[in-house]
Motif scaffolding. Structure first.
Motif, short mmCIF file in Angstrom:
data_model
loop_
_atom_site.label_atom_id
_atom_site.label_comp_id
_atom_site.label_asym_id
_atom_site.label_seq_id
_atom_site.Cartn_x
_atom_site.Cartn_y
_atom_site.Cartn_z
N ILE A 1 0.85 -1.19 0.00
CA ILE A 1 0.00 0.00 0.00
C ILE A 1 0.89 1.25 0.00
N PRO A 2 0.76 2.15 -0.98
CA PRO A 2 1.59 3.36 -0.99
C PRO A 2 1.18 4.31 0.13
N VAL A 3 2.16 4.78 0.87
CA VAL A 3 1.93 5.71 1.98
C VAL A 3 3.01 6.78 1.94
N THR A 4 2.61 8.04 1.92
CA THR A 4 3.56 9.15 2.01
C THR A 4 3.24 9.94 3.26
N TYR A 5 4.26 10.19 4.07
CA TYR A 5 4.00 10.87 5.33
C TYR A 5 5.19 11.75 5.72
N GLN A 6 4.90 12.66 6.64
CA GLN A 6 5.92 13.59 7.15
C GLN A 6 6.22 13.25 8.61
N LEU A 7 7.48 13.38 8.96
CA LEU A 7 7.93 13.15 10.34
C LEU A 7 8.28 14.48 10.99
N GLY A 8 7.72 14.72 12.17
CA GLY A 8 8.05 15.95 12.89
C GLY A 8 9.44 15.95 13.47
N THR A 9 10.08 14.80 13.51
CA THR A 9 11.46 14.67 14.00
C THR A 9 12.38 14.41 12.81
N PRO A 10 13.36 15.27 12.55
CA PRO A 10 14.22 15.08 11.38
C PRO A 10 15.26 13.98 11.60
N GLY A 11 15.88 13.57 10.52
CA GLY A 11 16.96 12.59 10.59
C GLY A 11 16.62 11.33 9.82
N ARG A 12 17.55 10.87 9.04
CA ARG A 12 17.34 9.67 8.23
C ARG A 12 17.13 8.44 9.10
N HIS A 13 17.86 8.37 10.23
CA HIS A 13 17.72 7.21 11.11
C HIS A 13 16.32 7.16 11.72
N VAL A 14 15.75 8.34 12.00
CA VAL A 14 14.38 8.38 12.54
C VAL A 14 13.40 7.92 11.47
N ALA A 15 13.64 8.33 10.25
CA ALA A 15 12.77 7.91 9.14
C ALA A 15 12.80 6.40 8.96
N MET A 16 13.98 5.81 9.09
CA MET A 16 14.09 4.36 8.95
C MET A 16 13.31 3.65 10.05
N ASN A 17 13.43 4.15 11.29
CA ASN A 17 12.71 3.52 12.40
C ASN A 17 11.20 3.72 12.28
N SER A 18 10.79 4.81 11.60
CA SER A 18 9.36 5.02 11.42
C SER A 18 8.74 3.92 10.56
N LEU A 19 9.54 3.31 9.70
CA LEU A 19 9.05 2.17 8.91
C LEU A 19 8.71 1.01 9.83
N GLY A 20 9.56 0.79 10.86
CA GLY A 20 9.28 -0.24 11.84
C GLY A 20 8.02 0.06 12.62
N VAL A 21 7.80 1.34 12.91
CA VAL A 21 6.58 1.75 13.61
C VAL A 21 5.35 1.38 12.78
N LEU A 22 5.37 1.71 11.49
CA LEU A 22 4.22 1.40 10.64
C LEU A 22 4.04 -0.11 10.47
N ALA A 23 5.15 -0.85 10.50
CA ALA A 23 5.03 -2.31 10.45
C ALA A 23 4.29 -2.82 11.68
N CYS A 24 4.59 -2.25 12.84
CA CYS A 24 3.89 -2.64 14.07
C CYS A 24 2.42 -2.26 14.02
N ILE A 25 2.14 -1.08 13.50
CA ILE A 25 0.74 -0.63 13.38
C ILE A 25 -0.04 -1.61 12.51
N HIS A 26 0.55 -2.01 11.39
CA HIS A 26 -0.10 -2.99 10.51
C HIS A 26 -0.30 -4.31 11.25
N ALA A 27 0.72 -4.76 11.98
CA ALA A 27 0.64 -6.04 12.68
C ALA A 27 -0.45 -6.03 13.74
N LEU A 28 -0.65 -4.88 14.38
CA LEU A 28 -1.68 -4.75 15.41
C LEU A 28 -3.08 -4.63 14.84
N GLY A 29 -3.17 -4.35 13.54
CA GLY A 29 -4.48 -4.12 12.94
C GLY A 29 -5.03 -2.75 13.24
N ALA A 30 -4.16 -1.82 13.65
CA ALA A 30 -4.58 -0.45 13.93
C ALA A 30 -4.70 0.32 12.61
#
Length: 487
Positions: free
Chosen positions: A283-312
């Protein structure tokens, strides 16, 4: 969540095997520290490395604790101070054991969907991001600060309200087999490993051994749970093997790898935000992060993976990320006023390792400086790197050059090796301790500068941050605060 008490007396006694002496006040929280204790907290008098919590029972009850949990052998000494829960003797610390039992009882009664997070770098920021996005979707309970060890995890469990819909737990380790008992207590529905890097390497024979220690988190997964793994990490296959050996019913991967289930197609990093163009399970998703940094962006992918896993709600979570702010000491930004001009402070002082320092350099490189402004790094020693510590510090010189860092200040004997490896023009000041570096940093700053402060906790780099804020931070406009309140 609700106004119901966190624990009723009968449940406390049943869970801990203890005996209440005196009438407890309504229990609405839990604490092991009188400095942060709130009225209604259940105070656990655990034994620390330097002090015995029983010495603070009177102070806790005077401050309004609902009751104090004490060892049975100390009950008579403490009962005169107020209501106490006397727990059976046994083990190294009977009060800590009672807190663990109460945590297990909290987990047993909870119907919340639980996520557990570990990783060499980024676990606290990722935990906070999950707290942030899930709080918009339901009552969410999460670890405070970095409460991720043998007392932090059971304390967080003991604090979990029965009505919580989501729970987010950070689990840390310094040695092998430390995660095993903690993940067994949490029993997560979803377990995430952010990454594996040479952190605490002095306690392990190799990076693979660190991966094995992190992989322990999957052993606690509930049957059919979901393991979330960084597909880009060099130890991916090793982590995958741990997940497949667990009770996980599914594995979700994230990263930039072409095979990642949650994949970043493009990451745009800007001075104050990052924009991520991603694909989440196709599913294509484009979003903005209020916290800058490439490493934060990478971890945000893990966050969305958890959200999907939870069914949220995935779309709602992606929108929520725009309001994410960095935790204290992990990227917090402060505007400075120096000599009639502006400058910028990035507080990364909470902790440091080779991977997180390189990530902080990359973030600093993306900050726009003013005319004649410089990018300045103030660095303290990275600890627990073992025999390779000197080399790890010296090798940062390449990252300094690659990220266009103009000036470097160092504190500590290990960072002195970096200082010596830098060109003379990049050297600021080197000192044995952070306190001895503060004046030099304050005197150096000028309009247009962007300064980043980072180091291991024991280096106390935060005192430099506080000194810079005290002298140069721009005070919030009270008129703007009033307008925000009205809005």
């Amino acid at each position: 969540m609700t106004d119901a008490p966190l624990w009723i007396p009968s449940a406390l006694e049943a869970a801990t095997g203890g005996r209440l002496i005196g009438e407890p006040r309504a229990i609405r929280g839990a604490s092991i520290d009188t400095r942060s204790l709130e009225p209604g907290d259940l105070f656990f008098a655990i034994r620390g490395e330097a002090r015995d919590g029983h010495d603070f029972v009177q102070a806790a009850l005077d401050k309004g604790a609902g009751a104090a949990v004490v060892a049975a052998s100390r009950a008579d000494d403490c009962a005169g101070a107020g209501p106490v829960l006397a727990v059976p003797e046994g083990g190294e610390d009977p009060v800590l054991d009672a807190m663990r039992r109460l945590g297990l009882a909290a987990r047993a009664r909870s119907r919340a969907a639980i996520v557990a997070v570990t990783g060499s770098v980024g676990k606290t920021g990722t935990k906070e991001a999950l707290r942030h996005v899930l709080s918009a979707q339901g009552a969410t309970h999460a670890s405070v600060a970095s409460y991720n060890n043998h007392w932090g995890v059971p304390l967080t469990l003991a604090r979990m309200p029965e009505a919580a819909q989501f729970g987010v737990f950070e689990i840390g380790m310094n040695h092998g087999a430390e995660i095993l008992p903690l993940t067994a207590m949490v029993r997560p529905d979803v377990a995430l490993i952010t990454t594996v890097e040479p952190v605490h390497i002095e306690h392990f024979r190799s990076l693979s051994a660190i991966a094995d220690a992190k992989g322990e988190i999957f052993s606690g997964l509930k049957p059919g749970g979901v393991a979330v793994i960084n597909r880009d990490n060099a130890n991916f296959e090793r982590l995958l093997a741990h997940a497949q050996a667990s009770k996980a019913g599914r594995v979700i991967t994230f990263g930039e790898h072409a095979a990642a289930d949650v994949r970043a197609n493009r990451i745009l990093t800007r001075p104050d935000v990052s924009v991520v163009d991603a694909s989440v399970m196709g599913i294509p998703v484009t979003y903005q992060l209020g916290t800058p940094g490439r490493h934060v962006a990478m971890n945000s992918l893990g966050v969305l993976a958890c959200i999907h896993a939870l069914g949220a709600d995935l779309a709602r979570a992606a929108l929520s990320l725009a309001g994410l702010k960095p935790p204290v000491g992990r990227g917090e930004r402060t505007a400075l006023r120096i000599g009639g001009g502006e400058a910028f402070l990035i507080d990364e002082s909470y902790n440091a390792n080779p991977a997180s320092i390189r990530a902080a350099f990359a973030t600093l490189a993306g900050v726009e400086t003013g005319p004649k402004g410089r990018r300045i790094a103030v660095l303290g020693d990275m600890k627990e790197l073992g025999a390779a510590g000197e080399a790890h510090h010296r090798e940062l010189a390449e990252a300094v050059a690659a990220n266009g860092i103009d000036l470097v200040f160092t504190a500590g004997p290990l960072m002195a090796h970096l200082f010596e490896a830098l060109p003379v023009a990049v050297r600021g000041t080197a000192a044995p301790k952070a306190a001895e570096l503060t004046d030099a940093v304050l005197a150096t700053l000028r309009p247009g500068d962007a300064v980043m402060v980072k180091g291991s906790n024991s280096m106390r780099m935060g005192q430099i941050v506080e000194a810079v804020k005290a002298r140069y931070a721009v005070a919030p406009d009270p008129r703007e605060a009033s307008l925000n309140a009205v809005r």
